[in-house]
Design a protein around this motif. Structure first.
Motif, PDB file in Angstrom:
ATOM      1  N   GLY A 123       0.796  -1.224   0.000  1.00 39.62           N
ATOM      2  CA  GLY A 123       0.000   0.000   0.000  1.00 39.62           C
ATOM      3  C   GLY A 123       0.823   1.265   0.000  1.00 39.62           C
ATOM      4  O   GLY A 123       0.302   2.353  -0.271  1.00 39.62           O
ATOM      5  N   GLY A 124       2.104   1.154   0.317  1.00 43.35           N
ATOM      6  CA  GLY A 124       2.972   2.314   0.268  1.00 43.35           C
ATOM      7  C   GLY A 124       2.857   3.229   1.468  1.00 43.35           C
ATOM      8  O   GLY A 124       2.076   3.001   2.397  1.00 43.35           O
ATOM      9  N   ILE A 125       3.655   4.297   1.422  1.00 49.72           N
ATOM     10  CA  ILE A 125       3.753   5.207   2.561  1.00 49.72           C
ATOM     11  C   ILE A 125       2.424   5.886   2.864  1.00 49.72           C
ATOM     12  O   ILE A 125       2.048   6.056   4.030  1.00 49.72           O
ATOM     13  N   ALA A 126       1.692   6.262   1.840  1.00 50.65           N
ATOM     14  CA  ALA A 126       0.421   6.975   2.057  1.00 50.65           C
ATOM     15  C   ALA A 126      -0.533   6.152   2.914  1.00 50.65           C
ATOM     16  O   ALA A 126      -1.146   6.664   3.860  1.00 50.65           O
ATOM     17  N   LYS A 127      -0.640   4.865   2.616  1.00 50.98           N
ATOM     18  CA  LYS A 127      -1.560   4.026   3.382  1.00 50.98           C
ATOM     19  C   LYS A 127      -0.957   3.596   4.714  1.00 50.98           C
ATOM     20  O   LYS A 127      -1.693   3.270   5.652  1.00 50.98           O
ATOM     21  N   ALA A 128       0.361   3.595   4.810  1.00 55.98           N
ATOM     22  CA  ALA A 128       0.984   3.348   6.106  1.00 55.98           C
ATOM     23  C   ALA A 128       0.649   4.476   7.070  1.00 55.98           C
ATOM     24  O   ALA A 128       0.452   4.257   8.272  1.00 55.98           O
ATOM     25  N   GLU A 129       0.571   5.683   6.555  1.00 53.37           N
ATOM     26  CA  GLU A 129       0.268   6.839   7.400  1.00 53.37           C
ATOM     27  C   GLU A 129      -1.189   6.869   7.846  1.00 53.37           C
ATOM     28  O   GLU A 129      -1.501   7.385   8.915  1.00 53.37           O
TER      29      GLU A 129
END
Length: 299
Positions: A123-129
């Protein structure tokens, strides 16, 4: 008082640790002290200066480390954290590790009465945040059930895919398909341009037809066609995951698409800069054919 120990505070690990600390007492560690300070500041996480004293009061360990070698070193190497964890503890490896190493570590943990779950993320950084990661969990039913409250702090789509090692296998295969989709779409767009079809028009056709993929819906409009190449997922990490999938495929004995994709993108790596983004797959093709498809043209 028991707590969770979170190891690995990189681009993905840092936001995940912050979210986890909102729900559980979380102590954080990274080999880079500045990474620890950045996570602790403005969150409920507590810093750990070193791992020597950690173990007795830890009931859950979450690892977000770059490779299996880093995981092995933390758990059974010089730090030997696994030897200091009390029976009944839980280890969750959320990085992209090798399935064979994961199975071995899970067996070693089991001998000490420690549950082990591999739970890599997508999911990448955006979804990690935002805590909206997709998580592929491997382990026994009981171990995954124990891990679930921790996984739910960072993910909203969690699939128990099989026994220990299955999560890491699923992650590598997912990234193989993702990279291959970018490569296939790039080939189609390059050929289309050669025949007079503009890249944006070809992407529009693919997205309205059966050739649609996440590559055509997201990677091309956001990163490739504008020429930004800034998905923040490294080309080298993509190759690492593809390499894991390639070795898995070798055990099957027939996976020609996997081999061709891995070989092509591995050979093309030398044409890119030091910190290449994985969407620069398109640049590999541009530099080979001389046909540019991004607005910034070939660089």
């Amino acid at each position: 008082m028991s707590h969770t120990l979170f190891l690995g505070l990189g681009r993905m690990g840092a936001p995940m640790a912050r979210l986890h600390a909102e729900a559980f007492e979380t102590h954080v560690f990274d080999v880079f002290p500045d990474a620890v300070s950045a996570v602790v500041e403005g969150s409920s996480a507590r810093p750990v200066a070193d791992l020597v004293s950690e173990g007795a009061d830890v009931d859950v360990v979450i690892l977000m480390l770059p490779t299996s070698r880093h995981v092995e070193d933390a758990l059974t190497g010089e730090g030997a954290l696994l030897e200091r964890l009390p029976a009944g503890s839980l280890v969750i490896d959320m990085g992209s590790s090798e399935p064979g190493s994961t199975r071995s570590l899970a067996a070693a943990a089991g001998e000490r009465g420690v549950d082990y779950v591999d739970a890599p993320v997508s999911g990448g950084i955006a979804k990690a945040e935002t805590g909206e990661l997709t998580i592929m969990a491997g382990g026994t039913d009981d171990a995954v059930a124990r891990a679930m409250p921790h996984l739910e702090t960072v993910g909203n789509s969690i699939v128990h895919v099989g026994p220990a090692g299955a999560g890491h296998a699923a992650k590598a295969l997912n990234n193989l398909v993702s990279a291959t989709n970018i490569a296939a779409a790039t080939e189609a767009v390059l050929i289309a341009k050669h025949f007079g079809i503009e890249p944006a028009a070809m992407i529009e056709v693919l997205n309205a037809s059966t050739g649609m993929s996440q590559a055509t819906q997201v990677k091309f409009p956001q990163h490739i066609l504008p020429g930004t190449y800034a998905s923040k997922f490294a080309y080298d990490l993509m190759l690492k995951d593809m390499g894991i999938a390639r070795r898995m495929a070798d055990e099957v004995g027939f996976a020609p698409v996997t081999g061709a994709a891995f070989d092509t993108l591995s050979e093309g790596r030398s044409a890119l800069g030091e910190h290449a983004d994985h969407t620069e797959i398109a640049r590999v093709y541009t530099r080979t054919t001389g046909i540019s498809i991004d607005e910034g043209h070939a660089r």
